[in-house]
Design a protein around this motif. Structure first.
Motif, PDB file in Angstrom:
ATOM      1  N   LEU A 106     -48.617 -29.393  92.081  1.00  0.00           N
ATOM      2  CA  LEU A 106     -48.899 -27.889  91.465  1.00  0.00           C
ATOM      3  C   LEU A 106     -49.866 -28.517  90.413  1.00  0.00           C
ATOM      4  N   ARG A 107     -50.137 -29.874  90.031  1.00  0.00           N
ATOM      5  CA  ARG A 107     -50.830 -30.175  89.117  1.00  0.00           C
ATOM      6  C   ARG A 107     -52.473 -30.239  89.504  1.00  0.00           C
ATOM      7  N   PRO A 108     -53.279 -30.454  88.428  1.00  0.00           N
ATOM      8  CA  PRO A 108     -54.843 -30.368  88.695  1.00  0.00           C
ATOM      9  C   PRO A 108     -55.115 -31.564  89.575  1.00  0.00           C
ATOM     10  N   ALA A 109     -56.231 -31.276  90.504  1.00  0.00           N
ATOM     11  CA  ALA A 109     -56.611 -32.226  91.444  1.00  0.00           C
ATOM     12  C   ALA A 109     -56.846 -33.712  91.165  1.00  0.00           C
ATOM     13  N   GLY A 110     -57.153 -34.012  89.864  1.00  0.00           N
ATOM     14  CA  GLY A 110     -57.173 -35.443  89.397  1.00  0.00           C
ATOM     15  C   GLY A 110     -55.957 -36.023  88.970  1.00  0.00           C
ATOM     16  N   VAL A 111     -54.848 -35.202  89.098  1.00  0.00           N
ATOM     17  CA  VAL A 111     -53.617 -35.744  88.672  1.00  0.00           C
ATOM     18  C   VAL A 111     -52.371 -35.719  89.622  1.00  0.00           C
ATOM     19  N   ARG A 112     -52.542 -34.643  90.553  1.00  0.00           N
ATOM     20  CA  ARG A 112     -51.604 -34.670  91.711  1.00  0.00           C
ATOM     21  C   ARG A 112     -51.919 -35.787  92.544  1.00  0.00           C
ATOM     22  N   PRO A 113     -50.787 -36.120  93.362  1.00  0.00           N
ATOM     23  CA  PRO A 113     -50.785 -37.238  94.366  1.00  0.00           C
ATOM     24  C   PRO A 113     -52.119 -36.929  95.474  1.00  0.00           C
TER      25      PRO A 113
END
Length: 244
Positions: A106-113
């Motif tokens: 659920l994190r932003p694209a640059g942070v999530r796996p």
């Protein structure tokens, strides 16, 4: 006196297993899932689920399909499910995926796996968007309190007393005050949704239409203005001064 029995998903787990790791205290993984066996559970149904999972991955590799795939589709579905009213904990409970991984998706694209296991993606993609059938019972998940705090402050600025809101929400004034002042960082998803529905209804009307006395509205507005000034002062004090 015998100690109370624990529900199946809360029973102690063995620590020996394929990975030999203990289940995190806040995990919601249930028995009968591969992840449960990964955490060291030795129950037959958990070990059988792990064997099926390994066999499926082996078949994927033989067929030339990678065991790990981009996470974009699963992340998009997780966000869609969240929009229907499900929390990360609810999505994890329905899919059997660890709640920690759901929160990462659920994190932003640059942070999530960037990539996840294919079986994990399929478990989340397999949840229908009609999962809001759960709205009629208490939802176990917790959500951030920021949106509810903003809604409660806006209602106060429009003249809605806390006591009136508490009566409508079937909760206490102390609970609403703690949420509004952001002393409570998280709250139950069910209460958050009730606050949002009530805000939509009340912001489209006037307190007097609901029998709220004028002096109570003025008192609520004055208190709201005072809180806003205190927040603004605190923010201003926290900004470091620039040295000329």
């Amino acid at each position: 006196m015998n100690p109370p029995s624990l529900p199946p998903h809360a029973e102690p787990r063995a620590v020996s297993g394929r990975k030999g790791g203990k289940q995190p205290l806040r995990s919601r993984v249930k028995h009968g899932s591969p992840t449960c066996a990964d955490y060291g559970c030795t129950r037959p149904e958990c070990k059988a689920a792990a064997r099926r999972d390994r066999a499926r991955r082996a078949n994927d590799l033989k067929a030339g399909r990678s065991a790990r795939i981009p996470s974009a589709d699963a992340a998009a579905r997780a966000h869609q499910l969240q929009e229907t009213g499900l929390s990360a904990a609810d999505i994890a409970e329905i899919s059997g995926v660890a709640v920690t991984l759901v929160r990462r998706l659920l994190r932003p694209a640059g942070v999530r796996p960037a990539v996840i296991h294919r079986t994990t993606a399929e478990a989340i993609l397999g949840i229908p968007l009609t999962s809001i059938f759960r709205r009629d019972r208490l939802l176990p998940g917790l959500v951030e309190a920021d949106r509810a705090a903003t809604s409660l402050q806006t209602l106060a600025e429009r003249g809605w007393p806390t006591s009136f809101l508490a009566a409508q929400l079937h909760t206490s004034t102390h609970t609403l005050a703690a949420i509004r002042s952001r002393e409570r960082r998280r709250l139950a998803l069910a209460l958050d949704r009730k606050i949002q529905r009530l805000a939509i209804l009340l912001l489209a009307s006037d307190p007097a239409e609901h029998g709220v006395a004028a002096h109570r509205s003025r008192r609520a507005q004055a208190a709201a203005r005072q809180r806003a000034l205190l927040v603004a002062s605190a923010v201003k004090a926290s900004v470091p001064r620039q040295i000329p």
